[in-house]
Design a protein around this motif. Sequence first.
Motif, mmCIF file in Angstrom:
data_model
loop_
_atom_site.group_PDB
_atom_site.id
_atom_site.type_symbol
_atom_site.label_atom_id
_atom_site.label_comp_id
_atom_site.label_asym_id
_atom_site.label_seq_id
_atom_site.Cartn_x
_atom_site.Cartn_y
_atom_site.Cartn_z
ATOM 1 N N THR A 71 54.347 -7.173 -20.445
ATOM 2 C CA THR A 71 54.123 -8.296 -21.359
ATOM 3 C C THR A 71 55.363 -9.187 -21.443
ATOM 4 O O THR A 71 55.241 -10.417 -21.545
ATOM 5 C CB THR A 71 53.729 -7.806 -22.765
ATOM 6 O OG1 THR A 71 54.716 -6.897 -23.269
ATOM 7 C CG2 THR A 71 52.378 -7.122 -22.746
ATOM 8 N N ILE A 72 56.537 -8.588 -21.384
ATOM 9 C CA ILE A 72 57.768 -9.389 -21.385
ATOM 10 C C ILE A 72 57.848 -10.237 -20.125
ATOM 11 O O ILE A 72 58.168 -11.427 -20.178
ATOM 12 C CB ILE A 72 59.004 -8.485 -21.537
ATOM 13 C CG1 ILE A 72 59.046 -7.859 -22.938
ATOM 14 C CG2 ILE A 72 60.288 -9.259 -21.268
ATOM 15 C CD1 ILE A 72 60.130 -6.818 -23.119
ATOM 16 N N ASP A 73 57.536 -9.622 -18.978
ATOM 17 C CA ASP A 73 57.542 -10.372 -17.720
ATOM 18 C C ASP A 73 56.542 -11.518 -17.761
ATOM 19 O O ASP A 73 56.826 -12.626 -17.284
ATOM 20 C CB ASP A 73 57.215 -9.446 -16.547
ATOM 21 C CG ASP A 73 58.381 -8.544 -16.158
ATOM 22 O OD1 ASP A 73 59.488 -8.742 -16.698
ATOM 23 O OD2 ASP A 73 58.177 -7.651 -15.319
ATOM 24 N N LEU A 74 55.359 -11.268 -18.333
ATOM 25 C CA LEU A 74 54.348 -12.315 -18.427
ATOM 26 C C LEU A 74 54.805 -13.431 -19.354
ATOM 27 O O LEU A 74 54.646 -14.625 -19.049
ATOM 28 C CB LEU A 74 53.023 -11.718 -18.916
ATOM 29 C CG LEU A 74 51.805 -12.637 -18.896
ATOM 30 C CD1 LEU A 74 51.466 -13.062 -17.473
ATOM 31 C CD2 LEU A 74 50.596 -11.942 -19.547
ATOM 32 N N ALA A 75 55.403 -13.062 -20.476
ATOM 33 C CA ALA A 75 55.886 -14.061 -21.435
ATOM 34 C C ALA A 75 57.008 -14.910 -20.837
ATOM 35 O O ALA A 75 57.118 -16.110 -21.137
ATOM 36 C CB ALA A 75 56.360 -13.370 -22.707
ATOM 37 N N GLN A 76 57.822 -14.316 -19.991
ATOM 38 C CA GLN A 76 58.955 -15.031 -19.388
ATOM 39 C C GLN A 76 58.583 -15.778 -18.112
ATOM 40 O O GLN A 76 59.443 -16.407 -17.489
ATOM 41 C CB GLN A 76 60.087 -14.043 -19.093
ATOM 42 C CG GLN A 76 60.720 -13.441 -20.348
ATOM 43 C CD GLN A 76 61.818 -12.441 -20.046
ATOM 44 O OE1 GLN A 76 61.980 -12.008 -18.898
ATOM 45 N NE2 GLN A 76 62.583 -12.078 -21.051
ATOM 46 N N GLY A 77 57.315 -15.718 -17.717
ATOM 47 C CA GLY A 77 56.875 -16.417 -16.527
ATOM 48 C C GLY A 77 57.187 -15.703 -15.230
ATOM 49 O O GLY A 77 57.034 -16.285 -14.150
ATOM 50 N N LEU A 78 57.619 -14.436 -15.306
ATOM 51 C CA LEU A 78 57.911 -13.672 -14.101
ATOM 52 C C LEU A 78 56.635 -13.133 -13.460
ATOM 53 O O LEU A 78 56.638 -12.742 -12.294
ATOM 54 C CB LEU A 78 58.861 -12.516 -14.431
ATOM 55 C CG LEU A 78 60.205 -12.936 -15.027
ATOM 56 C CD1 LEU A 78 61.039 -11.706 -15.382
ATOM 57 C CD2 LEU A 78 60.965 -13.846 -14.075
ATOM 58 N N LEU A 79 55.554 -13.087 -14.225
ATOM 59 C CA LEU A 79 54.238 -12.733 -13.724
ATOM 60 C C LEU A 79 53.270 -13.848 -14.069
ATOM 61 O O LEU A 79 53.398 -14.500 -15.120
ATOM 62 C CB LEU A 79 53.735 -11.422 -14.344
ATOM 63 C CG LEU A 79 54.367 -10.109 -13.893
ATOM 64 C CD1 LEU A 79 53.792 -8.956 -14.701
ATOM 65 C CD2 LEU A 79 54.148 -9.874 -12.408
ATOM 66 N N ARG A 80 52.291 -14.057 -13.191
ATOM 67 C CA ARG A 80 51.259 -15.052 -13.430
ATOM 68 C C ARG A 80 49.898 -14.379 -13.397
ATOM 69 O O ARG A 80 49.599 -13.585 -12.503
ATOM 70 C CB ARG A 80 51.328 -16.158 -12.380
ATOM 71 C CG ARG A 80 52.529 -17.069 -12.527
ATOM 72 C CD ARG A 80 52.837 -17.810 -11.237
ATOM 73 N NE ARG A 80 51.676 -18.484 -10.668
ATOM 74 C CZ ARG A 80 51.646 -18.990 -9.437
ATOM 75 N NH1 ARG A 80 52.707 -18.892 -8.652
ATOM 76 N NH2 ARG A 80 50.555 -19.585 -8.989
ATOM 77 N N LEU A 81 49.088 -14.693 -14.401
ATOM 78 C CA LEU A 81 47.749 -14.128 -14.491
ATOM 79 C C LEU A 81 46.869 -15.127 -15.222
ATOM 80 O O LEU A 81 47.093 -15.415 -16.394
ATOM 81 C CB LEU A 81 47.779 -12.787 -15.240
ATOM 82 C CG LEU A 81 46.451 -12.049 -15.416
ATOM 83 C CD1 LEU A 81 45.876 -11.666 -14.057
ATOM 84 C CD2 LEU A 81 46.636 -10.805 -16.272
ATOM 85 N N THR A 82 45.901 -15.698 -14.531
ATOM 86 C CA THR A 82 45.034 -16.683 -15.167
ATOM 87 C C THR A 82 43.889 -15.974 -15.888
ATOM 88 O O THR A 82 43.375 -14.952 -15.424
ATOM 89 C CB THR A 82 44.463 -17.657 -14.131
ATOM 90 O OG1 THR A 82 43.749 -16.921 -13.128
ATOM 91 C CG2 THR A 82 45.575 -18.447 -13.466
ATOM 92 N N HIS A 83 43.509 -16.509 -17.028
ATOM 93 C CA HIS A 83 42.452 -15.892 -17.815
ATOM 94 C C HIS A 83 41.483 -16.955 -18.319
ATOM 95 O O HIS A 83 41.833 -18.131 -18.455
ATOM 96 C CB HIS A 83 43.042 -15.113 -18.993
ATOM 97 C CG HIS A 83 43.751 -15.962 -20.000
ATOM 98 N ND1 HIS A 83 45.060 -16.385 -19.816
ATOM 99 C CD2 HIS A 83 43.349 -16.491 -21.186
ATOM 100 C CE1 HIS A 83 45.426 -17.121 -20.859
ATOM 101 N NE2 HIS A 83 44.407 -17.200 -21.695
ATOM 102 N N GLU A 84 40.271 -16.509 -18.601
ATOM 103 C CA GLU A 84 39.229 -17.373 -19.145
ATOM 104 C C GLU A 84 38.740 -16.785 -20.462
ATOM 105 O O GLU A 84 38.072 -15.756 -20.474
ATOM 106 C CB GLU A 84 38.067 -17.502 -18.163
ATOM 107 C CG GLU A 84 36.946 -18.384 -18.680
ATOM 108 C CD GLU A 84 35.745 -18.430 -17.751
ATOM 109 O OE1 GLU A 84 34.678 -18.932 -18.174
ATOM 110 O OE2 GLU A 84 35.868 -17.965 -16.590
ATOM 111 N N PRO A 85 39.072 -17.416 -21.591
ATOM 112 C CA PRO A 85 38.607 -16.889 -22.877
ATOM 113 C C PRO A 85 37.145 -17.238 -23.129
ATOM 114 O O PRO A 85 36.701 -18.349 -22.847
ATOM 115 C CB PRO A 85 39.529 -17.583 -23.890
ATOM 116 C CG PRO A 85 39.973 -18.840 -23.206
ATOM 117 C CD PRO A 85 39.979 -18.562 -21.742
ATOM 118 N N LEU A 86 36.411 -16.269 -23.654
ATOM 119 C CA LEU A 86 35.006 -16.439 -24.006
ATOM 120 C C LEU A 86 34.774 -15.859 -25.393
ATOM 121 O O LEU A 86 35.473 -14.922 -25.804
ATOM 122 C CB LEU A 86 34.108 -15.709 -23.003
ATOM 123 C CG LEU A 86 34.153 -16.180 -21.540
ATOM 124 C CD1 LEU A 86 33.436 -15.167 -20.650
ATOM 125 C CD2 LEU A 86 33.525 -17.553 -21.411
#
Length: 304
Positions: free
Chosen positions: A263-278
Amino acid sequence: MKASGVSAPGAMGVTLLDLPEPPPPGTGQVLIAVEAAGVGPWDRLLNTGGWNVGLRPPAVLGVAGVGRVRAIGPGVQGISVGDRVVAHEAPLPGGSGFWAEQVLVAAAHTAPVPDELEPAAAAALPVNGLTALQVLEALDPGTDQRLLITNGGGGTGSLAIQLAAAAGVEVTATASPSAEERLRSLGAAEVIDYHDPAWPARAQGGFDAALIAAPGTAVTALPLIRDRGHLCSLTSDAPHPERGITSTNLYVRPDPAQLNRLTIDLAQGLLRLTHEPLPLTAGPVAFERVTAGRTAGQKLVLIP
């Protein structure tokens, strides 16, 4: 409590439910007001015996999500009411999952959510992220070694590409042509069209390790691995080892320390993951899309 899940044991379809609220948290448990919940192909296994997580229908599906802590059971330390946490939970202590307004989880399986990370993004991460991290730890590819990933365009494959590339591993991934540009931007050195019957020859072999995320590709990938290399399958089809190659299956496990790192990596932009909220009411549609593979490389997330 509004929810989305299964109405009876063995039911194949997902329906909207109106269920009682979970019981008060017991020792070591927390009650979470769900803000977002991940949807994955594994959810079809929860009610059919493929993955025993203690589901007790009529029950809510979903083994990962994000929310605010609403109540704390005896013995829980380091967590306060109102904290935002993310979790992958299996087995489900309350018999129901995250596709609901509330869920009961083990406090030991939760991780804090960075303030800058929105709930829907965090909810897209747990199962795919933990699986990618744990399978790479099992394979342990070194800097400048070559790694083959089948189904690199999926949620786990795309995260594994990023984690491996960041560690200096040369990644070759199989995927559809439409995913090639995206996967190269994530760090894949080569992307091979899995529709091509000759893709194994194009891969050329000599890989130090193979991550199998596409059913039916483990046997094909084995000859592409060097002697004493490593293969790890996420699809329960690891072949009998040969030439000193280790060949194993991996099943994701909750790990809050790893989840915190991700989660830290995702928050810092070190990981990318696209999501679609429904909306939560779209649970049946989301389930059908995921099980049919109609997500266009995005992670579907339900919002109560």
